[in-house]
Design a protein around this motif. Structure first.
Motif, mmCIF file in Angstrom:
data_model
loop_
_atom_site.group_PDB
_atom_site.id
_atom_site.type_symbol
_atom_site.label_atom_id
_atom_site.label_comp_id
_atom_site.label_asym_id
_atom_site.label_seq_id
_atom_site.Cartn_x
_atom_site.Cartn_y
_atom_site.Cartn_z
ATOM 1 N N GLY A 113 -6.316 11.872 27.597
ATOM 2 C CA GLY A 113 -7.386 12.838 27.424
ATOM 3 C C GLY A 113 -7.560 13.728 28.641
ATOM 4 N N GLN A 114 -6.498 13.859 29.410
ATOM 5 C CA GLN A 114 -6.547 14.598 30.668
ATOM 6 C C GLN A 114 -6.128 16.052 30.535
ATOM 7 O OE1 GLN A 114 -3.949 12.865 29.670
ATOM 8 N NE2 GLN A 114 -2.105 13.856 30.402
ATOM 9 N N GLY A 115 -5.728 16.485 29.345
ATOM 10 C CA GLY A 115 -5.204 17.833 29.158
ATOM 11 C C GLY A 115 -6.243 18.934 29.223
ATOM 12 N N ASP A 116 -5.775 20.143 28.923
ATOM 13 C CA ASP A 116 -6.633 21.327 28.957
ATOM 14 C C ASP A 116 -7.006 21.845 27.569
ATOM 15 O OD1 ASP A 116 -6.630 21.515 31.781
ATOM 16 O OD2 ASP A 116 -4.637 22.427 31.707
ATOM 17 N N THR A 117 -6.310 21.372 26.546
ATOM 18 C CA THR A 117 -6.546 21.844 25.188
ATOM 19 C C THR A 117 -7.571 20.954 24.490
ATOM 20 O OG1 THR A 117 -4.281 22.674 25.060
ATOM 21 C CG2 THR A 117 -5.459 22.380 22.969
ATOM 22 N N ILE A 118 -8.601 21.573 23.936
ATOM 23 C CA ILE A 118 -9.640 20.827 23.221
ATOM 24 C C ILE A 118 -9.097 20.340 21.885
ATOM 25 C CG2 ILE A 118 -11.878 21.015 22.062
ATOM 26 C CD1 ILE A 118 -12.689 23.025 24.227
ATOM 27 N N LEU A 119 -9.226 19.045 21.628
ATOM 28 C CA LEU A 119 -8.842 18.473 20.330
ATOM 29 C C LEU A 119 -10.020 18.464 19.380
ATOM 30 C CD1 LEU A 119 -6.632 15.430 21.385
ATOM 31 C CD2 LEU A 119 -5.909 17.715 20.650
ATOM 32 N N TRP A 120 -11.160 18.124 19.871
ATOM 33 C CA TRP A 120 -12.398 18.227 19.092
ATOM 34 C C TRP A 120 -13.570 18.402 20.042
ATOM 35 C CZ3 TRP A 120 -15.365 14.062 20.472
ATOM 36 C CH2 TRP A 120 -14.761 12.813 20.663
ATOM 37 N N LYS A 121 -14.607 18.992 19.479
ATOM 38 C CA LYS A 121 -15.794 19.274 20.274
ATOM 39 C C LYS A 121 -17.031 18.908 19.457
ATOM 40 C CE LYS A 121 -14.908 24.099 19.231
ATOM 41 N NZ LYS A 121 -14.729 25.432 19.757
ATOM 42 N N PRO A 122 -18.190 19.070 20.030
ATOM 43 C CA PRO A 122 -19.403 18.619 19.338
ATOM 44 C C PRO A 122 -19.590 19.204 17.932
ATOM 45 C CG PRO A 122 -19.923 19.168 21.597
ATOM 46 C CD PRO A 122 -18.504 19.586 21.360
ATOM 47 N N GLU A 123 -19.272 20.472 17.782
ATOM 48 C CA GLU A 123 -19.552 21.120 16.502
ATOM 49 C C GLU A 123 -18.392 21.126 15.512
ATOM 50 O OE1 GLU A 123 -18.300 24.105 19.539
ATOM 51 O OE2 GLU A 123 -19.875 22.622 19.498
ATOM 52 N N SER A 124 -17.248 20.535 15.887
ATOM 53 C CA SER A 124 -16.126 20.557 14.926
ATOM 54 C C SER A 124 -15.525 19.190 14.723
ATOM 55 C CB SER A 124 -15.056 21.508 15.419
ATOM 56 O OG SER A 124 -14.521 21.090 16.646
#
Length: 112
Positions: free
Chosen positions: A101-112
């Motif tokens: 989970g150290q990357g820069d690309t968001i896999l999921w966020k609060p609203e998705s």
């Protein structure tokens, strides 16, 4: 009761609840790829449950700080180990790519 905003859901938990446990109890996929089978099961040594947390949570303990100070994590990133984090108020959780989970690309966020 504090609320956790994650993947478009609003979860409630007791104040002081462990973030990893609450997410897993509600079916949130916290681990990337094979990390779902290869992880420390919440003792704070592997670092694969790293997430970005915004809101009121406990201070980072020594396990959290120590693991995030070692590669591939870096202590200057705004991440926490979910297994070492207590929810104290409403929080929003974001997960990034990479085995840990150290990357820069968001896999999921609060609203998705």
């Amino acid at each position: 009761m504090p609320k956790i905003f994650v993947q478009g859901h609003e979860l409630e938990c007791d104040r002081g609840a462990n973030l990893r446990q609450v997410l897993m109890q509600h079916g949130v996929v916290l681990y990337n790829g094979n990390a779902q089978w290869i992880n420390c099961h919440g003792i704070g040594t592997c670092g694969t449950c790293a997430v970005q947390v915004e809101g009121e949570v406990s201070e980072a303990n020594w396990r959290d700080r120590t693991r995030r100070s070692l590669p591939p994590h870096t202590p200057d990133r705004h991440r926490r180990l979910a297994c070492q984090t207590q929810v104290l108020g409403d929080v929003s959780v974001t997960k990034f790519d990479g085995f840990w989970g150290q990357g820069d690309t968001i896999l999921w966020k609060p609203e998705s």
